[in-house]
Design a protein around this motif. Structure first.
Motif, PDB file in Angstrom:
ATOM      1  N   THR A   2      47.767  30.205  27.551  1.00 56.79           N
ATOM      2  CA  THR A   2      48.625  31.349  27.221  1.00 56.79           C
ATOM      3  C   THR A   2      49.491  31.760  28.414  1.00 56.79           C
ATOM      4  OG1 THR A   2      46.850  32.881  27.829  1.00 56.79           O
ATOM      5  CG2 THR A   2      47.002  32.240  25.518  1.00 56.79           C
ATOM      6  N   GLY A   3      49.666  30.877  29.389  1.00 58.25           N
ATOM      7  CA  GLY A   3      50.471  31.201  30.555  1.00 58.25           C
ATOM      8  C   GLY A   3      50.024  30.355  31.731  1.00 58.25           C
ATOM      9  N   ARG A   4      50.420  30.757  32.928  1.00 58.27           N
ATOM     10  CA  ARG A   4      50.043  30.038  34.131  1.00 58.27           C
ATOM     11  C   ARG A   4      48.525  30.035  34.294  1.00 58.27           C
ATOM     12  NH1 ARG A   4      53.138  26.360  36.793  1.00 58.27           N
ATOM     13  NH2 ARG A   4      55.136  27.191  37.493  1.00 58.27           N
ATOM     14  N   PRO A   5      47.932  28.893  34.681  1.00 54.59           N
ATOM     15  CA  PRO A   5      46.492  28.888  34.936  1.00 54.59           C
ATOM     16  C   PRO A   5      46.135  29.888  36.036  1.00 54.59           C
ATOM     17  CG  PRO A   5      47.358  26.646  34.857  1.00 54.59           C
ATOM     18  CD  PRO A   5      48.543  27.561  34.868  1.00 54.59           C
ATOM     19  N   LYS A   6      44.970  30.485  35.916  1.00 51.04           N
ATOM     20  CA  LYS A   6      44.477  31.403  36.944  1.00 51.04           C
ATOM     21  C   LYS A   6      43.392  30.687  37.744  1.00 51.04           C
ATOM     22  CE  LYS A   6      43.430  34.963  34.216  1.00 51.04           C
ATOM     23  NZ  LYS A   6      43.998  34.666  32.886  1.00 51.04           N
ATOM     24  N   GLY A   7      43.401  30.890  39.052  1.00 48.95           N
ATOM     25  CA  GLY A   7      42.426  30.259  39.926  1.00 48.95           C
ATOM     26  C   GLY A   7      41.189  31.123  40.073  1.00 48.95           C
ATOM     27  N   VAL A   8      40.094  30.711  39.476  1.00 46.01           N
ATOM     28  CA  VAL A   8      38.839  31.470  39.507  1.00 46.01           C
ATOM     29  C   VAL A   8      38.074  31.117  40.777  1.00 46.01           C
ATOM     30  CG1 VAL A   8      36.631  31.844  38.352  1.00 46.01           C
ATOM     31  CG2 VAL A   8      38.716  31.544  36.989  1.00 46.01           C
ATOM     32  N   VAL A   9      37.771  32.129  41.583  1.00 43.07           N
ATOM     33  CA  VAL A   9      37.044  31.930  42.845  1.00 43.07           C
ATOM     34  C   VAL A   9      35.590  32.344  42.672  1.00 43.07           C
ATOM     35  CG1 VAL A   9      36.856  32.587  45.275  1.00 43.07           C
ATOM     36  CG2 VAL A   9      39.119  32.301  44.225  1.00 43.07           C
ATOM     37  N   HIS A  10      34.682  31.403  42.979  1.00 45.85           N
ATOM     38  CA  HIS A  10      33.254  31.704  43.008  1.00 45.85           C
ATOM     39  C   HIS A  10      32.726  31.553  44.425  1.00 45.85           C
ATOM     40  CE1 HIS A  10      32.040  32.442  38.881  1.00 45.85           C
ATOM     41  NE2 HIS A  10      32.857  31.488  38.483  1.00 45.85           N
ATOM     42  N   THR A  11      31.727  32.340  44.728  1.00 48.98           N
ATOM     43  CA  THR A  11      31.062  32.286  46.028  1.00 48.98           C
ATOM     44  C   THR A  11      29.825  31.382  45.941  1.00 48.98           C
ATOM     45  OG1 THR A  11      29.613  34.158  45.519  1.00 48.98           O
ATOM     46  CG2 THR A  11      31.776  34.667  46.479  1.00 48.98           C
ATOM     47  N   HIS A  12      29.204  31.134  47.085  1.00 49.29           N
ATOM     48  CA  HIS A  12      27.929  30.415  47.082  1.00 49.29           C
ATOM     49  C   HIS A  12      26.920  31.146  46.189  1.00 49.29           C
ATOM     50  CE1 HIS A  12      28.362  27.412  50.443  1.00 49.29           C
ATOM     51  NE2 HIS A  12      29.447  28.159  50.640  1.00 49.29           N
ATOM     52  N   ALA A  13      26.902  32.465  46.290  1.00 47.46           N
ATOM     53  CA  ALA A  13      25.928  33.250  45.527  1.00 47.46           C
ATOM     54  C   ALA A  13      26.163  33.142  44.032  1.00 47.46           C
ATOM     55  CB  ALA A  13      25.980  34.715  45.973  1.00 47.46           C
ATOM     56  N   GLY A  41      25.749  46.214  15.572  1.00 52.36           N
ATOM     57  CA  GLY A  41      26.353  45.814  14.310  1.00 52.36           C
ATOM     58  C   GLY A  41      27.829  46.134  14.201  1.00 52.36           C
ATOM     59  N   THR A  42      28.406  46.744  15.251  1.00 46.49           N
ATOM     60  CA  THR A  42      29.823  47.099  15.258  1.00 46.49           C
ATOM     61  C   THR A  42      30.591  46.121  16.137  1.00 46.49           C
ATOM     62  OG1 THR A  42      29.271  49.441  14.989  1.00 46.49           O
ATOM     63  CG2 THR A  42      31.485  48.925  15.775  1.00 46.49           C
ATOM     64  N   GLU A  43      31.757  45.708  15.676  1.00 44.38           N
ATOM     65  CA  GLU A  43      32.540  44.734  16.441  1.00 44.38           C
ATOM     66  C   GLU A  43      33.192  45.386  17.651  1.00 44.38           C
ATOM     67  OE1 GLU A  43      35.244  41.238  14.917  1.00 44.38           O
ATOM     68  OE2 GLU A  43      36.509  43.020  15.145  1.00 44.38           O
ATOM     69  N   GLY A  44      33.203  44.645  18.735  1.00 41.40           N
ATOM     70  CA  GLY A  44      33.868  45.071  19.962  1.00 41.40           C
ATOM     71  C   GLY A  44      34.028  43.874  20.877  1.00 41.40           C
ATOM     72  N   GLU A  45      34.370  44.130  22.127  1.00 40.97           N
ATOM     73  CA  GLU A  45      34.590  43.059  23.097  1.00 40.97           C
ATOM     74  C   GLU A  45      33.327  42.801  23.910  1.00 40.97           C
ATOM     75  OE1 GLU A  45      37.660  41.836  26.758  1.00 40.97           O
ATOM     76  OE2 GLU A  45      37.640  43.884  25.945  1.00 40.97           O
ATOM     77  N   ILE A  46      32.985  41.528  24.111  1.00 38.15           N
ATOM     78  CA  ILE A  46      31.852  41.168  24.966  1.00 38.15           C
ATOM     79  C   ILE A  46      32.229  41.422  26.421  1.00 38.15           C
ATOM     80  CG2 ILE A  46      30.299  39.330  25.713  1.00 38.15           C
ATOM     81  CD1 ILE A  46      30.867  37.891  23.089  1.00 38.15           C
ATOM     82  N   VAL A  47      31.369  42.149  27.130  1.00 33.11           N
ATOM     83  CA  VAL A  47      31.554  42.377  28.558  1.00 33.11           C
ATOM     84  C   VAL A  47      30.289  41.954  29.291  1.00 33.11           C
ATOM     85  CG1 VAL A  47      33.250  44.224  28.276  1.00 33.11           C
ATOM     86  CG2 VAL A  47      30.811  44.799  28.339  1.00 33.11           C
ATOM     87  N   VAL A  48      30.435  41.563  30.551  1.00 30.62           N
ATOM     88  CA  VAL A  48      29.336  40.979  31.331  1.00 30.62           C
ATOM     89  C   VAL A  48      29.289  41.622  32.706  1.00 30.62           C
ATOM     90  CG1 VAL A  48      28.303  38.837  32.156  1.00 30.62           C
ATOM     91  CG2 VAL A  48      29.835  38.781  30.189  1.00 30.62           C
ATOM     92  N   ARG A  49      28.073  41.790  33.195  1.00 28.11           N
ATOM     93  CA  ARG A  49      27.867  42.298  34.557  1.00 28.11           C
ATOM     94  C   ARG A  49      26.671  41.562  35.152  1.00 28.11           C
ATOM     95  NH1 ARG A  49      26.604  48.496  34.514  1.00 28.11           N
ATOM     96  NH2 ARG A  49      24.685  47.678  33.574  1.00 28.11           N
ATOM     97  N   GLY A  50      26.854  40.951  36.330  1.00 24.88           N
ATOM     98  CA  GLY A  50      25.730  40.226  36.917  1.00 24.88           C
ATOM     99  C   GLY A  50      26.125  39.432  38.142  1.00 24.88           C
ATOM    100  N   PRO A  51      25.160  38.714  38.740  1.00 24.10           N
ATOM    101  CA  PRO A  51      25.398  37.987  39.991  1.00 24.10           C
ATOM    102  C   PRO A  51      26.239  36.726  39.815  1.00 24.10           C
ATOM    103  CG  PRO A  51      23.195  37.506  39.176  1.00 24.10           C
ATOM    104  CD  PRO A  51      23.756  38.583  38.280  1.00 24.10           C
ATOM    105  N   ASN A  52      26.490  36.322  38.570  1.00 23.62           N
ATOM    106  CA  ASN A  52      27.212  35.075  38.304  1.00 23.62           C
ATOM    107  C   ASN A  52      28.705  35.269  38.044  1.00 23.62           C
ATOM    108  OD1 ASN A  52      26.293  36.444  35.982  1.00 23.62           O
ATOM    109  ND2 ASN A  52      26.573  34.651  34.705  1.00 23.62           N
ATOM    110  N   THR A  53      29.210  36.492  38.147  1.00 20.41           N
ATOM    111  CA  THR A  53      30.627  36.727  37.854  1.00 20.41           C
ATOM    112  C   THR A  53      31.504  36.334  39.047  1.00 20.41           C
ATOM    113  OG1 THR A  53      30.457  39.039  38.564  1.00 20.41           O
ATOM    114  CG2 THR A  53      30.172  38.582  36.216  1.00 20.41           C
ATOM    115  N   LEU A  54      32.760  35.997  38.733  1.00 20.24           N
ATOM    116  CA  LEU A  54      33.694  35.557  39.764  1.00 20.24           C
ATOM    117  C   LEU A  54      33.918  36.626  40.826  1.00 20.24           C
ATOM    118  CD1 LEU A  54      37.431  35.683  38.640  1.00 20.24           C
ATOM    119  CD2 LEU A  54      35.664  37.057  37.558  1.00 20.24           C
ATOM    120  N   LEU A  55      34.352  36.175  41.994  1.00 17.41           N
ATOM    121  CA  LEU A  55      34.740  37.105  43.046  1.00 17.41           C
ATOM    122  C   LEU A  55      36.127  37.669  42.766  1.00 17.41           C
ATOM    123  CD1 LEU A  55      34.188  38.340  45.883  1.00 17.41           C
ATOM    124  CD2 LEU A  55      35.384  36.344  46.823  1.00 17.41           C
ATOM    125  N   GLU A  56      37.062  36.774  42.399  1.00 17.61           N
ATOM    126  CA  GLU A  56      38.449  37.189  42.173  1.00 17.61           C
ATOM    127  C   GLU A  56      39.234  36.035  41.562  1.00 17.61           C
ATOM    128  OE1 GLU A  56      40.085  37.966  46.029  1.00 17.61           O
ATOM    129  OE2 GLU A  56      40.006  35.857  46.631  1.00 17.61           O
TER     130      GLU A  56
END
Length: 496
Positions: A161-172, A342-357
């Motif tokens: 849907t546009g320019r690729p985004k560069g996902v940065v992950h850390t060692h952690a 049971g209600t529709e919405g957007e999936i959101v995530v929080r945890g140690p595995n999420t990208l840095l930036e």
């Protein structure tokens, strides 16, 4: 270092590779040619490449491009870049010359490991003067110190849907990605994963490669997926589990080869990710092959897995990618408030595995996070047991006459016919309704199924309003590097 179920892995990828090498044992076997790579040999190759880069004065955290298919060289280069304190920049070989050129330029990589099979592709794409570096190196260089929050991986999104985004992950976060897989599937040092997905995709890299590092197990790795050789290779590699995508499951289901009794004796389970697995395909696969499939869900931004069904005999819910492992998952409304079960919405995530930036894109990084939660763009409902049922993508919703239609519902109806190997509903601009529903389908060889028959099947299952106005037959639907069907490309590929 030992896997703990209650806390993500401490330390760095270097620490964990050192620990595995010191403990000894097999890291990867290659059924294609019979090669075996021990953890000690892998550490040695990684150290050599890291030293070669360090001797060239590559700065800590600097991008190092890796242009290679699955194999010993690609894994050694990846581990070497990360081991040396650099940002392993995995180049998507299926992305096309322009996308590869963009990744090389945007990442500001000065050096790259280029497999001999990719030399021409690299030469055509290398508009920025990136220098190729061999794997062999000196052991004399003093490596950079590395910390858990240092940059470790740069992986570009598909950019449909546009320019690729560069996902940065850390060692952690890389290690946490392997950990979520390991704890969800109860992986131990006795397990051997079967890696058929490319390691330049987050599923192949984090689920199988990082999963084996964290669990202390091993891998069987092939250069690419082959429907005709899949079971033979799994048996030769003595694989106890495999990670694939729904299109691979469908191709195996419609193939002619069968796993032997010996193969099935090794296999504990297979896992499916990257996109929704049709209920009918899931059930038919397990009935034919007697291999349980664990449906899961993950993103590049979450170092792969966020959701998984439990292993048998735990309660699996067909049609759901499962419950959260190693992270928090919620369903939120547009205002950021959690919605009722049971209600529709957007999936959101929080945890140690999420990208840095997102690299050099603070605006996209800011838009992706809301009060600490990563917004996935996926729509879903959560039941009372915490199982998530995905209903669609925000960007893929078909809006017909002001009504939202989830393409997945139509996909499921199409997949219910045994002749359908691949299917994807998509939106087509329409003067009367704003958008109308169409679908692309691949049939099994020899099928004489008509478009009219499939439209009638959809009308029966989802009603006339949601049914496609046209069904287009294709030899193969467009896919990304993981095998995920690229729904948003269909309207431009298929003439109106």
């Amino acid at each position: 270092m030992k896997l703990e179920r209650d806390a993500p892995p401490a330390g760095t990828v270097r620490d964990w590779l050192d620990a595995r090498a010191d403990a000894g044992g097999t890291a990867i076997v290659f059924p294609d040619n019979g090669d075996v790579l021990t953890w000690s040999e892998l550490r040695g190759a990684a150290h050599g490449f890291a030293a070669a880069l360090t001797s060239k004065e590559v700065k800590k955290g600097e991008s190092v491009a890796i242009v290679a298919p699955n194999g010993k060289a690609a894994v050694s280069a990846f581990y070497g870049a990360v081991y040396g304190g650099f940002r392993a920049t995995m180049i998507n070989l299926a992305a096309g010359r322009n996308a590869i050129s963009y990744a090389l330029e945007h990442s500001e990589a000065r050096f790259a490991f280029v497999h001999e099979s990719c030399a021409d592709l690299f030469a055509q794409s290398n508009l920025t003067g990136v220098t190729s570096v061999a794997l062999a190196g000196s052991d004399q260089a003093d490596l950079h110190a590395v910390m858990p929050q240092d940059h470790a991986l740069l992986m570009y999104t598909s950019g449909t849907t546009g320019r690729p985004k560069g996902v940065v992950h850390t060692h952690a976060s890389l290690l946490a990605g392997g950990w979520t897989t390991a704890i969800a599937h109860n992986l131990t040092d006795a397990d051997r994963g079967f890696c058929v997905l490319p390691v330049y995709h987050i599923n192949g890299l984090c689920v199988t490669v990082m999963g084996s590092l964290v669990s202390g197990g091993s891998l069987a790795m092939v250069s690419k997926f082959s429907a005709s050789r899949f079971w033979e290779q799994a048996e030769a590699g003595e694989a106890t589990w495999f990670s694939v995508v729904p299109t691979i499951i469908s191709h195996l289901l419609h193939g002619t080869t069968e796993p032997t009794a010996a193969c099935k004796a090794w296999l504990r389970f297979g896992r499916s990710a990257s996109s929704a697995l049709a209920v009918e395909t899931h059930a038919a696969f397990e009935k034919r092959f007697a291999v349980p499939i664990i449906e899961t869900m993950g993103l590049t931004e979450t170092a792969a897995q966020i959701l998984s069904n439990p292993l048998p005999p735990g309660p699996r819910k067909i049609g759901s990618p499962g419950i959260a492992f190693g992270c928090d998952v919620a369903i939120q409304g547009p205002d950021g408030a959690e919605v009722a079960r049971g209600t529709e919405g957007e999936i959101v995530v929080r945890g140690p595995n999420t990208l840095l930036e997102y690299l050099k894109n603070p605006k996209a990084t800011s838009a992706t996070f809301r009060e600490g939660w990563l917004r996935t763009g996926d729509l879903a409902q959560m039941d009372e047991d915490g199982y998530v049922f995905v209903t669609g993508r925000l960007k893929e919703l078909i809006i017909k006459g002001g009504e939202n239609i989830a393409p997945r519902e139509i996909d499921e109806a199409l997949y219910s016919h045994p002749d359908v190997v691949e299917a994807a509903a998509f939106a087509r601009p329409c003067g009367s309704y704003g958008e109308r529903v169409e679908a692309a389908v691949r049939l099994c060889d020899g099928s004489r199924l008509s478009a009219e028959a499939l439209i009638d099947l959809c009308r029966e299952r989802v009603g006339a309003f949601k049914s496609p106005d046209a069904v287009h037959f294709m030899a193969e639907l467009p896919k990304g590097p993981s095998g995920k069907i690229q729904r948003l490309k269909l309207a431009e590929l298929i003439p109106a």
